[in-house]
Design an enzyme around this catalytic site. Structure first.
Site, mmCIF file in Angstrom:
data_model
loop_
_atom_site.group_PDB
_atom_site.id
_atom_site.type_symbol
_atom_site.label_atom_id
_atom_site.label_comp_id
_atom_site.label_asym_id
_atom_site.label_seq_id
_atom_site.Cartn_x
_atom_site.Cartn_y
_atom_site.Cartn_z
ATOM 1 N N ARG A 35 0.808 -1.218 0.000
ATOM 2 C CA ARG A 35 0.000 0.000 0.000
ATOM 3 C C ARG A 35 0.844 1.272 0.000
ATOM 4 O O ARG A 35 0.674 2.124 -0.870
ATOM 5 C CB ARG A 35 -0.941 0.030 1.200
ATOM 6 C CG ARG A 35 -1.869 1.234 1.163
ATOM 7 C CD ARG A 35 -2.768 1.323 2.384
ATOM 8 N NE ARG A 35 -3.783 0.281 2.399
ATOM 9 C CZ ARG A 35 -4.754 0.226 3.309
ATOM 10 N NH1 ARG A 35 -4.804 1.129 4.269
ATOM 11 N NH2 ARG A 35 -5.642 -0.735 3.279
ATOM 12 N N HIS A 81 -8.234 -3.586 -7.355
ATOM 13 C CA HIS A 81 -7.948 -2.823 -6.130
ATOM 14 C C HIS A 81 -9.246 -2.553 -5.365
ATOM 15 O O HIS A 81 -9.849 -1.482 -5.497
ATOM 16 C CB HIS A 81 -7.273 -1.501 -6.523
ATOM 17 C CG HIS A 81 -6.593 -0.797 -5.390
ATOM 18 N ND1 HIS A 81 -5.400 -1.221 -4.847
ATOM 19 C CD2 HIS A 81 -6.930 0.317 -4.688
ATOM 20 C CE1 HIS A 81 -5.030 -0.409 -3.889
ATOM 21 N NE2 HIS A 81 -5.948 0.529 -3.763
ATOM 22 N N TYR A 126 -17.111 13.661 -14.287
ATOM 23 C CA TYR A 126 -16.997 14.808 -15.188
ATOM 24 C C TYR A 126 -15.688 14.815 -15.979
ATOM 25 O O TYR A 126 -15.622 15.367 -17.066
ATOM 26 C CB TYR A 126 -17.091 16.119 -14.401
ATOM 27 C CG TYR A 126 -18.402 16.296 -13.681
ATOM 28 C CD1 TYR A 126 -19.605 16.318 -14.376
ATOM 29 C CD2 TYR A 126 -18.448 16.453 -12.298
ATOM 30 C CE1 TYR A 126 -20.816 16.476 -13.720
ATOM 31 C CE2 TYR A 126 -19.649 16.615 -11.622
ATOM 32 C CZ TYR A 126 -20.828 16.621 -12.338
ATOM 33 O OH TYR A 126 -22.014 16.775 -11.699
#
Length: 759
Positions: A35, A81, A126
């Site tokens: 991580r 993930h 967006y």
């Protein structure tokens, strides 16, 4: 020792201590390895690696059309993930921001944040994205047998354990991360410099860190601001893998205005203006009158600071802003990463490059072996096809008439199953005579490639040459010039409270009972001020609010008081003993004020003295410091300022009317002490205190000296003063009758201009 019990129904029993210890260690290792920390090979954390791989699988190369970011994030979460979408998208945004990454990996379309607010990016529904050209450095060899493939989280797909980077991306883009018990902070570097260092190590495997730091002198941030850390400190950072790097904004002066054109990495221009405006509101920046933000598309950073007047010291003002705002910023360096051995370690610069080159060599070896296997397989098939073409009629007969043509082909021509299958898969149109020439041509080409591949794999020198060429080609294609110049600068100092004070004239007044106060202005009737009952005026000293006042007591010790915070003369002041600690029985007998560099004459009425600086007399403690050593029974004379010690004259007069004038330069310049003899007083008369110095004055060679004796005064012009000139320590000449009981000396200078207020 862990004791685990398993019951008949399959239930396991484990001590809580053992369970929690194992669970926490497992979690810690997961956070460290999967991580938070980057791998030395591709310089990426797992989430970044999965984003880049998922985008390549979606076909989002630099030449492809943009796709909605939500599509990419969905693929990353669903396939590789299983974590939060906002965290994944934020990692993706970071890789797309040119002000965050030195070499962005994602090419974004839409609102991806701004340097003022990196987290002001639009939602993923967006924005649109695709891979940047630089991502090819990580992905171009992924399908060439270069990396290990591991199952994804649910075992339904496979993903690369690492990406086959052609450049040491861990240094180029840097990274930050917090694991369990460890963290990483790697700063970005210039691609061309790092590539050149790798090539140098390939050519000179024994090159030391000194040689490498000549090529890679320091980090290279995605901003034009200056790196001001010294070369020596940068080298120490690269030696240890730990330390810090400082960056400072770049500014220019245009028509009296200060224009900031580049900010340190990850610093917001809006925040800078807020910090400066806050200081202006708190009256900590009286020398600044206004601020403007003129940043636009052509000038991404253009902050304007307008000084109050053209007399403001711009360098001093900017030094204060560097020290008190984010115009100068320090970045922590902790080059902690997962090595080739799979273990986290803080590595120095040479170790990173050497380890990456060994990893890259292994990647290239795997790629070449993969290609060699493909070439050999194809040559094997071509060999079988050639046999078929040379015996085409017999092959056709076998295929037409035999029940098991494959077995017959193998038996008749000594082919392998793979070759027999290739012959049986031939289409009729490939039986043309032309195909025989194509097979021979392809065989020749592949044979050449086989020899070349085997030659490289069998020679370390050729392997190094290939890796070197690939690094140089990548540097040529993706490299650019250094953005952050390395310039050594002095450490910036913020303004002290005293520096921010206005330079207003004040008169410090001390009474006989030791009460002190300050009156505005120099034209003050100190004697006429209101005093407590039984108290009266003792002495006054002219100074300025931003200058310290030096007090001298009867023992010759000096004490420092900040003039700006003395009580007003409208009241009766406060006891001076509240601010300083006087020796028992002593009182304040003299005072002087001025700049630290101002020179003053320190003297006793026994006829000894020296020249000192105000800074020599300044004390940081209430107990003061020894300044003037007084002979027995002698008293201190009020210090007088010396404008130009090299050319000024000193006039000394005793109570017997003896006047001596000599150059001030004949007196020593000391920090403390008794000084040298100014005027000769016979030892018997000095011991009995019958003769002593009553007045001192400094003057230039063109000044007139006024001798005040009672109600009378005597004007001594420059020509008259010559009569009293002599060497230091002489007896001096007697003044005329009627002027021998001198009260004071005064200098009348025609050249002296009216005192101007200081800036």
């Amino acid at each position: 020792m862990t004791v685990q019990t398993t019951f008949e129904d399959g239930t396991e029993r484990l001590a809580l201590k053992d369970f929690t210890e194992k669970a926490y260690l497992d979690y810690s290792m997961y956070v460290i390895l999967d991580r938070a920390l980057p791998h030395v090979g591709d310089g990426m954390k797992p989430v970044q690696r999965r984003i880049i791989y998922a985008m390549s699988e979606l076909g989002l190369k630099a030449s492809a059309k943009y796709k909605k970011s939500a599509r990419t994030v969905g693929d990353v979460l669903g396939k590789f993930h299983p974590h939060g979408d906002s965290a994944c998208y934020e990692a993706m945004v970071l890789m797309a921001q040119p002000f965050s990454y030195r070499y962005p990996l994602v090419d974004g379309q839409g609102n991806w944040g701004s340097p003022d607010d990196p987290k002001s990016f639009a939602a993923m529904r967006y924005t649109e994205s695709r891979l940047a050209r630089y991502a090819e450095v990580l992905l171009s060899e992924i399908s060439q047998g270069t990396v290990d493939w591991v199952p994804n989280f649910d075992g339904t797909m496979r993903e690369p354990a690492i990406l086959p980077a052609r450049l040491p991306n861990v240094l180029l883009n840097g990274t930050t991360g917090i694991a369990v018990g460890m963290a990483t902070d790697i700063l970005p570097h210039n691609l061309r410099e790092v590539a050149k260092a790798c090539v140098h190590l390939l050519d000179n495997p024994r090159a030391d860190l000194d040689e490498i730091t000549e090529i890679v002198p320091g980090p290279d941030m995605p901003t034009d601001a200056e790196i001001i850390t010294s070369r020596r400190e940068l080298k120490k950072v690269y030696e240890t893998g730990r330390g810090s790097v400082r960056m400072r904004a770049v500014y220019t002066k245009e028509q009296g205005e200060i224009i900031i054109t580049a900010l340190p990495h990850q610093v917001s221009g809006a925040k800078i203006l807020e910090q400066i405006a806050a200081q202006m509101q708190q009256k900590k920046l009286p020398m600044v009158s206004d601020l403007r933000d003129e940043s636009d598309h052509e000038n991404p950073t253009r902050l304007v600071i307008i000084p109050r007047s053209n007399r403001v010291d711009v360098e001093q003002l900017m030094a204060h802003l560097f020290a008190s705002t984010d115009l100068e910023r320090t970045y922590r360096v902790n080059m902690n990463m997962i090595g080739v051995d799979g273990k986290p370690q803080v590595k120095d610069l040479r170790q990173i490059l050497v380890e990456w080159l060994s990893w890259r060599t292994e990647i290239v070896r795997k790629r070449l072996n993969h290609r060699l296997a493909k070439v050999l397989d194809r040559l094997h098939i071509l060999e079988g096809l050639m046999v078929a073409y040379l015996n085409i009629d017999e092959v056709i007969a076998i295929i037409r008439h035999e029940e098991d043509p494959k077995a017959e082909l193998i038996k008749r021509f000594g082919l392998t199953e793979i070759q027999a299958d290739a012959i049986l898969d031939l289409k009729l149109r490939h039986l043309a005579k032309l195909e025989e020439f194509k097979i021979q041509s392809e065989q020749n080409e592949l044979e050449e490639e086989r020899k070349k591949l085997e030659g490289i794999l069998g020679s370390d020198a050729k392997m190094r040459k290939l890796i070197k060429k690939e690094i140089q080609d990548a540097a040529e294609e993706y490299g650019d010039d250094r953005r952050s110049p390395i310039v050594e600068r002095e450490e910036a100092q913020a303004f002290s409270e005293k520096d921010l004070l206005s330079s207003d004239p004040v008169t410090v007044v001390i009474s006989k009972q030791g009460w002190i106060r300050a009156a505005k202005g120099h034209e003050i009737d100190a004697v006429g001020l209101n005093y407590k009952s039984g108290d009266a005026f003792k002495l006054a000293c002219k100074g300025r609010t931003n200058q310290p006042t030096i007090l001298l007591d009867t023992t010759g010790r000096s004490f420092t008081i900040e003039t700006h915070n003395l009580p007003s003369a409208r009241g009766q002041g406060e006891p001076v003993t509240g601010r300083i600690t006087l020796p028992k029985g002593s009182t304040i007998d003299a005072a002087v004020a001025g700049k630290d560099a101002d020179k003053i004459l320190m003297a006793s009425d026994a006829g000894y003295g020296f020249v000192a600086k105000i800074s020599d007399l300044t004390s940081k403690t209430k107990n003061g410091k020894a300044a003037l050593t007084l002979p027995k029974n002698a008293n201190i004379i009020s210090p007088i300022k010396v404008a130009t010690p090299e050319t000024d004259l000193l006039a000394a007069v005793t109570n017997e009317g003896r006047l001596l004038v000599f150059p001030v330069s004949e007196l020593p310049e000391l920090a403390r002490g008794k000084g040298n003899k100014i005027i000769n007083i016979p030892s018997a008369r000095a011991a009995a205190r019958e003769e002593l110095v009553v007045a001192l004055a400094t003057l230039s060679k063109d000044d007139t000296l006024m001798v005040h004796a009672g109600k009378q005064h005597l004007r001594l012009k420059p020509s008259d003063i010559e009569h009293y000139r002599g060497e230091r320590g002489r007896r001096g000449n007697k003044l005329p009758r009627g002027y021998q009981r001198v009260d004071s000396l005064e200098v009348d200078s025609k050249q002296q201009e009216a005192e101007q207020p200081e800036e």
